[in-house]
Scaffold this active site. Structure first.
Site, PDB file in Angstrom:
ATOM      1  N   ARG A  25       0.803  -1.109  -0.062  1.00 29.21           N
ATOM      2  CA  ARG A  25       0.057  -0.093  -0.053  1.00 29.21           C
ATOM      3  C   ARG A  25       0.991   1.320  -0.087  1.00 29.21           C
ATOM      4  O   ARG A  25       0.906   2.009  -1.004  1.00 29.21           O
ATOM      5  CB  ARG A  25      -0.967  -0.007   1.250  1.00 29.21           C
ATOM      6  CG  ARG A  25      -2.079   1.055   1.312  1.00 29.21           C
ATOM      7  CD  ARG A  25      -1.762   2.475   1.626  1.00 29.21           C
ATOM      8  NE  ARG A  25      -0.984   2.439   2.879  1.00 29.21           N
ATOM      9  CZ  ARG A  25      -0.504   3.738   3.436  1.00 29.21           C
ATOM     10  NH1 ARG A  25      -0.452   4.659   2.742  1.00 29.21           N
ATOM     11  NH2 ARG A  25       0.141   3.647   4.450  1.00 29.21           N
ATOM     12  N   ASP A  26       1.568   1.505   1.096  1.00 24.66           N
ATOM     13  CA  ASP A  26       2.273   2.759   1.111  1.00 24.66           C
ATOM     14  C   ASP A  26       3.535   2.817   0.041  1.00 24.66           C
ATOM     15  O   ASP A  26       3.990   3.752  -0.515  1.00 24.66           O
ATOM     16  CB  ASP A  26       2.895   2.724   2.511  1.00 24.66           C
ATOM     17  CG  ASP A  26       3.186   4.653   3.238  1.00 24.66           C
ATOM     18  OD1 ASP A  26       3.213   5.217   2.120  1.00 24.66           O
ATOM     19  OD2 ASP A  26       3.507   4.364   4.436  1.00 24.66           O
ATOM     20  N   HIS A 217       5.433   4.456  12.849  1.00 24.11           N
ATOM     21  CA  HIS A 217       5.390   4.189  11.215  1.00 24.11           C
ATOM     22  C   HIS A 217       6.574   5.343  10.646  1.00 24.11           C
ATOM     23  O   HIS A 217       6.250   6.588  10.595  1.00 24.11           O
ATOM     24  CB  HIS A 217       3.867   4.682  10.782  1.00 24.11           C
ATOM     25  CG  HIS A 217       3.816   4.534   9.137  1.00 24.11           C
ATOM     26  ND1 HIS A 217       3.130   3.733   8.353  1.00 24.11           N
ATOM     27  CD2 HIS A 217       4.128   5.660   8.229  1.00 24.11           C
ATOM     28  CE1 HIS A 217       3.167   3.716   7.308  1.00 24.11           C
ATOM     29  NE2 HIS A 217       3.861   5.006   7.128  1.00 24.11           N
ATOM     30  N   HIS A 219       9.497   6.784   8.084  1.00 29.44           N
ATOM     31  CA  HIS A 219       9.951   6.771   6.858  1.00 29.44           C
ATOM     32  C   HIS A 219      11.366   7.044   7.018  1.00 29.44           C
ATOM     33  O   HIS A 219      11.869   7.761   8.120  1.00 29.44           O
ATOM     34  CB  HIS A 219       9.344   7.923   5.877  1.00 29.44           C
ATOM     35  CG  HIS A 219       8.065   7.512   5.474  1.00 29.44           C
ATOM     36  ND1 HIS A 219       7.779   7.122   4.269  1.00 29.44           N
ATOM     37  CD2 HIS A 219       6.865   7.425   6.201  1.00 29.44           C
ATOM     38  CE1 HIS A 219       6.535   6.593   4.226  1.00 29.44           C
ATOM     39  NE2 HIS A 219       5.874   6.972   5.195  1.00 29.44           N
ATOM     40  N   CYS A 250       4.949   9.119  -0.086  1.00 29.98           N
ATOM     41  CA  CYS A 250       3.349   9.446   0.071  1.00 29.98           C
ATOM     42  C   CYS A 250       3.198  10.621  -1.040  1.00 29.98           C
ATOM     43  O   CYS A 250       4.086  11.405  -1.324  1.00 29.98           O
ATOM     44  CB  CYS A 250       2.950  10.127   1.394  1.00 29.98           C
ATOM     45  SG  CYS A 250       1.392  10.556   1.279  1.00 29.98           S
ATOM     46  N   ASN A 259       9.665   4.089   3.415  1.00 28.59           N
ATOM     47  CA  ASN A 259       9.336   3.485   4.564  1.00 28.59           C
ATOM     48  C   ASN A 259      10.810   2.920   5.260  1.00 28.59           C
ATOM     49  O   ASN A 259      11.501   2.415   4.417  1.00 28.59           O
ATOM     50  CB  ASN A 259       8.327   2.756   4.703  1.00 28.59           C
ATOM     51  CG  ASN A 259       6.993   3.103   4.407  1.00 28.59           C
ATOM     52  OD1 ASN A 259       6.622   3.568   3.247  1.00 28.59           O
ATOM     53  ND2 ASN A 259       5.893   3.385   5.436  1.00 28.59           N
TER      54      ASN A 259
END
Ligand code: HMG
Ligand code: MG
Length: 310
Positions: A25-26, A217, A219, A250, A259
């Site tokens: 996803r990310d 979370h 990065h 993003c 990430n």
């Protein structure tokens, strides 16, 4: 060297960490070209086979906002036999309807600690986005779905600069008050450093948010993601988001890079003797395969080191 670090535990750390894998996803939301749906499905199957138990699969957002994930309806049914929890991002009721129609049982809403990112990512103010999430969380809970609340820009914002801790804590609490089961603290642009991580966790605890509801979370823009993770683990956090091969970014945050790479995380956790259930060799092989699909090498140091051939 057998492809694993020597295990030397250290005091003050958890025995087990749940890796919340976000690469599909990310990671893939940020690719220039759309990855074919069967490739995404194979990626997720391979991640599960490597031992990941929570794999964020896709987003039910507006397809024009994130065209890379516009195939959510085609992808999700291909994952019916995946032996892992498969959360999906849902910004609003329209997204929730789409996710529930396919049988999703774990969703994530995604708020922002700053107004600028809320406007750019959700076309809403912070207050309007919380109002948008309210019926999403309520209806998801009626369906007994697990709800994660992401909070972006917890440590800095590319347009607003420093983000005061009380502002982050206020929005975090508002997300939890909606009924989110879990909170994920997003360092969307990777500017956090370990003291800042600890300070935010302490500030949340001071306001009654228990550490066991918090995930992190990070990065890796400035190479701090692992140091920040270690700071969070020392504080008692046991849920860590990471992206296979370090894919990511993003589309609505300038300067967001990949990430924390799952392989880099698992290398450190294996070395510390912290259980994850992840098979590092199988995971690395998956990221090497995915890098071939994308046509460029993985940015993960661990993937590069373990796949280096003399
Ligand atoms: P909007 O333009 O304000 O939407 O976008 P709207 O509510 O005005 O609706 C406009 C039209 O879009 C309507 O259609 C809706 O039905 C449709 P019309 O009636 O005009 O024909 N629509 C949808 N269609 C399909 N699925 C939907 C949907 N919603 C509305 N879900 C919106 C508002 C929230 C939809 C938009 O801003 C959006 O999709 N944003 C998503 C952005 C995004 O996905 N960003 C990346 C994820 S966040 C992230 O990566 C950070 C994180 O990793 C943590 C970190 O690192 O910090 C999580
Ligand atoms: Mg992110």
């Amino acid at each position: 060297m057998n492809g694993l670090p020597m295990t030397v535990p250290a005091p003050g750390l958890p025995a087990r960490v749940r890796v919340h894998e976000v690469g599909a996803r990310d990671g893939l939301q940020n690719e220039q070209s759309a990855v074919p749906t069967p490739v995404k499905a194979e990626f997720i199957h391979r991640l599960a086979a490597a031992g990941l138990t929570t794999i964020e699969a896709t987003s039910f957002v507006h397809p024009k906002w994130v065209p890379q994930l516009a195939d959510a309806e085609e992808l999700f049914p291909l994952l019916a036999d995946v032996d892992a929890a498969l959360p999906v991002l849902v910004p609003n009721e329209r997204g929730l309807d789409r996710a529930l129609a396919l049988g999703a049982t774990r969703i994530a809403v995604f708020g922002s600690a700053t107004e600028t990112f809320a406007a750019r990512n959700l076309n809403r103010t912070v207050a309007e986005s919380l109002a948008m999430f309210e019926p999403v969380v309520a209806r998801a809970k009626e369906h007994r779905a697990h709800v994660r609340g992401y909070l972006s820009m917890c440590f800095g914002d590319p347009w607003e600069g420093a983000v005061p801790l009380p502002q982050v804590v206020r929005t975090a609490k508002a997300l939890l008050d909606l009924g989110c089961d879990e909170l994920s603290l997003g360092d969307t642009i990777g500017v956090a450093t370990p003291g800042h991580v600890r300070a935010l966790l302490c500030a949340l605890n001071d306001e009654g948010v228990a550490t066991d509801r918090i995930g992190v979370h990070f990065h890796d823009t400035y190479g701090q993601a692992l140091s920040n993770t270690l700071a969070a683990l020392l504080h008692g956090v046991t849920t860590v988001d990471a992206s296979a091969g370090g894919l990511g970014g993003c589309p609505y945050a300038k300067s967001a890079t990949g990430n924390l790479a799952t392989e880099d995380l698992v290398w450190m956790l294996d070395g510390l003797g912290i259980e994850t259930g992840v098979d590092l060799a199988a995971l690395t092989a998956t990221s090497v395969w995915m890098a071939e699909q994308l046509g460029r090498p993985s940015p993960s140091r661990t993937v590069r080191a373990l796949s280096h051939k003399e």
